[in-house]
Design an enzyme around this catalytic site. Structure first.
Site, PDB file in Angstrom:
ATOM      1  N   HIS A  32      87.992  91.181  27.513  1.00 42.28           N
ATOM      2  CA  HIS A  32      86.749  91.924  27.273  1.00 42.28           C
ATOM      3  C   HIS A  32      86.449  92.915  28.389  1.00 42.28           C
ATOM      4  CE1 HIS A  32      86.247  88.932  24.178  1.00 42.28           C
ATOM      5  NE2 HIS A  32      86.200  87.985  25.076  1.00 42.28           N
ATOM      6  N   LYS A  57      70.379  92.071  27.756  1.00 40.79           N
ATOM      7  CA  LYS A  57      70.955  92.571  26.512  1.00 40.79           C
ATOM      8  C   LYS A  57      70.069  92.210  25.326  1.00 40.79           C
ATOM      9  CE  LYS A  57      75.808  92.625  27.979  1.00 40.79           C
ATOM     10  NZ  LYS A  57      75.574  92.279  29.384  1.00 40.79           N
ATOM     11  N   GLU A 114      76.614  87.076  18.704  1.00 36.66           N
ATOM     12  CA  GLU A 114      76.758  88.179  17.764  1.00 36.66           C
ATOM     13  C   GLU A 114      77.969  87.961  16.859  1.00 36.66           C
ATOM     14  OE1 GLU A 114      74.907  91.982  20.189  1.00 36.66           O
ATOM     15  OE2 GLU A 114      77.078  91.722  20.137  1.00 36.66           O
ATOM     16  N   ARG A 123      73.790 102.496  35.419  1.00 36.02           N
ATOM     17  CA  ARG A 123      74.530 102.788  36.650  1.00 36.02           C
ATOM     18  C   ARG A 123      75.664 103.748  36.322  1.00 36.02           C
ATOM     19  NH1 ARG A 123      79.107  99.819  35.465  1.00 36.02           N
ATOM     20  NH2 ARG A 123      78.785  97.868  34.344  1.00 36.02           N
TER      21      ARG A 123
END
Length: 660
Positions: free
Chosen positions: A235, A116, A200, A291
């Site tokens: 999440h 990421k 973040e 994917r």
């Protein structure tokens, strides 16, 4: 086109891929661990190969075993599904080295988006807006905590590798950062073998919007429109829909172009999903999943396309079947994920045997993707998904109606599940008007976590009828005990019962009338019931003027009734039966889910305060902290690191400190 495909996965997605392979005339090869020997995907495939023990690390994540199975079976292609090895560049390279067609993107593209942090740096160079954060390589906890302070709380700790909500924690205060960082890193190591994280800014009312992209080897890249995946727990998405409601065509076009640009930047090939976080009129790149996604069926429902077939065709070098202008979008589709979990216990996974599983009938408006059958076990080793339910109609309101009706048709017994929660979500007023964000469940917690409705007179009638029919009788036809009528010498025949319904006890007086008719007094109200069997486990119940067909099951002393879309568990209590002593109270710390002990933070003799960490349990790759319910002295630690523990197992005993 290749002639055979090995599916390097299990469960629902393996079954999904096998069905497309069969439609295209391709031989399908399943792989299975020892825990999945009798699984649905094994039975559905044309051939199946054993690949090792139950733990995923020794089977579904073992590259050499998967490659060995492909060679042994004569497979010419490998489809990784999603999860497990689907975003593993080394696996894609191993397939190529073995002469196998890997049905996925090139290894270089997987690596480019597999981190990421690296992906965000790439997007920043491409001018795609990012959420403020730290994506660097320095993983010193002191540095990470300092970066969090600069960003400003609340912050989100997120595993750099992988997805599915694993290795993610929201931190609202500096005092919690160190503990949540340790949990996030632990989950990331367990799920992805990499504990690198990024930090973040946590947006307070964001929507999770993702774009389905497809690319071929000729440089063609298209968007198959967007999906709104905002409703999540831990999440992880549980409801997805396409198209995203309340999105303007201008924003749809802008996000679609940004997603295609991201795919072109890494020379992408195949199916992929570019995920954005959106708030107000702005959107920010989050990650790209290289994917097929769990929620791909909603895209298939609004486009009429088979994305697995597209994957097969692109993998052998064919061009995309359609150009961007030829792709049409019709109607609205919503998907819900049905899990074996307990929403009332922080969505703790629920394991056990599916003693009863009845799914709604598929139709033009309803699609069901499942990888389990009645009698299958939900294991602690894998994701606890039971099924995906997808509803479609020409507009969103119609899709919601079909979804609610289909949810009422589910019957699941043997494991706890989230059917009730999903039904409440799709009937919530804010859901109807698409007031959505990732905090939807937390914001509506009081309404969504409300207790299930109490058993109605119809439910009691169905349970009483089953109890009466199961009463033992004498084998002698002339015996006075060869009847179930509660006959009395003087007075009206009746039978007093103590009934426990959904955990609450009450007394019921039953007045048998005939083989299928009886009256009963429930809390002072007299009801007349007539019950007629329509199938081995289905009865038509008439109580007063109400006629309802319900499912009634008997499992040992438990009578389970499915009525009005709800499950009710009832038991006739023997007042003369011996009762065990109640379990000891607050000094016992027990598991709220089955799982593996990952860490123990105390030893006998330690003094603890309320909230202190005692044991960390991992279940379905998510880590849970077991904390002290109150202050005291640790007397016993009844578990060990690495041990598999059952739901309700005692882990630690704490004795309250005596005060002078």
């Amino acid at each position: 086109m290749f002639d055979s495909v090995l599916i390097a996965n299990r469960g629902e997605i393996a079954c999904r891929i096998i069905r497309t392979a069969r439609r295209m005339g391709l031989r399908s090869i399943a792989v299975f661990s020892e825990a999945d020997r009798d699984a649905a995907h094994v039975a559905l495939a044309d051939q199946a190969v054993a690949i090792g023990p139950a733990p995923a690390a020794e089977s579904y994540l073992a590259i050499e075993r998967i490659i060995g199975a492909a060679r042994a079976s004569g497979a010419t292609a490998v489809h990784p599904g999603y999860g497990f090895l689907s975003e593993n560049a080394a696996f894609a390279e191993a397939c190529a080295a073995a002469g196998l067609i890997f049905i996925g993107p090139p290894a270089a593209a997987i690596r480019a988006m597999g981190s990421k942090s690296a992906a965000k740096a790439l997007m920043a160079r491409a001018g795609v807006p990012l959420v403020p954060g730290y994506h660097g390589d320095d993983q010193d906890p002191v540095r990470l905590e300092a970066e969090a302070a600069v960003i400003g709380y609340p912050v989100l700790i997120k595993a750099s590798a992988g997805g599915g909500g694993k290795g993610m924690r929201i931190v609202t205060a500096p005092a919690d950062f160190a503990a949540f960082l340790a949990l996030a890193k632990g989950e990331a190591r367990a799920a992805f073998g990499d504990d690198h994280v990024l930090i973040e800014k946590y947006l307070t009312r964001p929507r999770h919007i993702e774009i389905q992209v497809f690319a071929d080897r000729f440089g063609n890249v298209v968007s198959l429109f967007e999906r709104d995946c905002s409703i999540q727990r831990r999440h992880q998405k549980i409801i997805e829909e396409a198209p995203a409601p309340l999105m303007s065509e201008a924003q749809r076009l802008t996000m679609g172009e940004a997603a295609c640009a991201a795919a072109r930047a890494i020379d992408y090939v195949g199916a992929g999903t570019v995920e954005f976080i959106a708030e107000g009129g702005e959107f920010h790149f989050m990650e790209m999943n290289t994917r097929l996604q769990v929620e791909h069926p909603v895209t298939e429902m609004i486009t009429g396309l088979d994305l697995v077939e597209w994957q097969f065709r692109v993998a052998v070098g064919e061009a995309l079947p359609l150009t961007q202008n030829e792709i049409e979008r019709v109607g609205h589709a919503i998907e819900v994920r049905i899990y074996a979990e307990d929403p009332a216990r922080d969505f703790a996974p629920s394991t056990g045997t599916l003693h009863h599983l009845r799914l709604p009938e598929p139709s033009r408006h309803v699609r069901i993707d499942s990888g389990v059958r009645e009698g299958d076990a939900v294991s602690v080793h894998y994701d606890p998904m039971i099924a995906k339910l997808i509803a479609w109609d020409t507009d969103r309101d119609g899709a919601i109606r079909h979804l609610a009706q289909a949810l009422a048709g589910f019957e699941i017994d043997g494991v706890r599940n989230n059917i009730g929660l999903l039904r409440r979500i799709v009937t919530e007023a804010d859901f109807a008007v698409a007031d959505l964000d990732t905090g939807f469940i937390a914001r509506h917690e009081a309404a969504l976590m409300a207790a299930a409705p109490q058993a109605s007179a119809v439910v009691y009638a169905a349970a009483i009828d089953r109890w009466l029919r199961d009463l033992p009788v004498s084998g002698d036809p002339a015996s006075p005990w060869n009847v179930r009528t509660a006959w009395r010498l003087n007075g009206e025949a009746f039978q007093d019962l103590m009934v426990e319904a959904d955990g609450a006890a009450c007394s019921v007086r039953v007045y048998p009338r005939s083989e299928c008719a009886f009256g009963f007094d429930l809390e002072g109200h007299i009801h007349q019931a007539n019950v007629t069997a329509v199938a081995p486990d289905r009865v038509r119940v008439m109580v007063g003027g109400e006629v309802v067909t319900v499912t009634v099951l008997r499992r040992e002393d438990l009578i389970v009734v499915f009525a009005h879309g709800h499950r009710h568990a009832m038991r006739v209590i023997d007042p003369f039966a011996a009762r065990g002593e109640a379990a000891a109270g607050g000094g016992r710390v027990v598991t709220t889910m089955p799982g593996r002990v990952m860490a123990i933070g105390v030893a006998p003799g330690d003094i603890v305060a309320a909230g202190d960490l005692l044991v960390t349990i991992e279940a379905m790759k998510v880590q849970f902290r077991m904390t002290a319910p109150g202050g005291g002295v640790v007397r016993q630690v009844l578990c060990s690191v690495g041990e598999l523990v059952e739901d309700g197992a005692e882990l630690v005993t704490i004795e309250a400190e005596e005060r002078a």
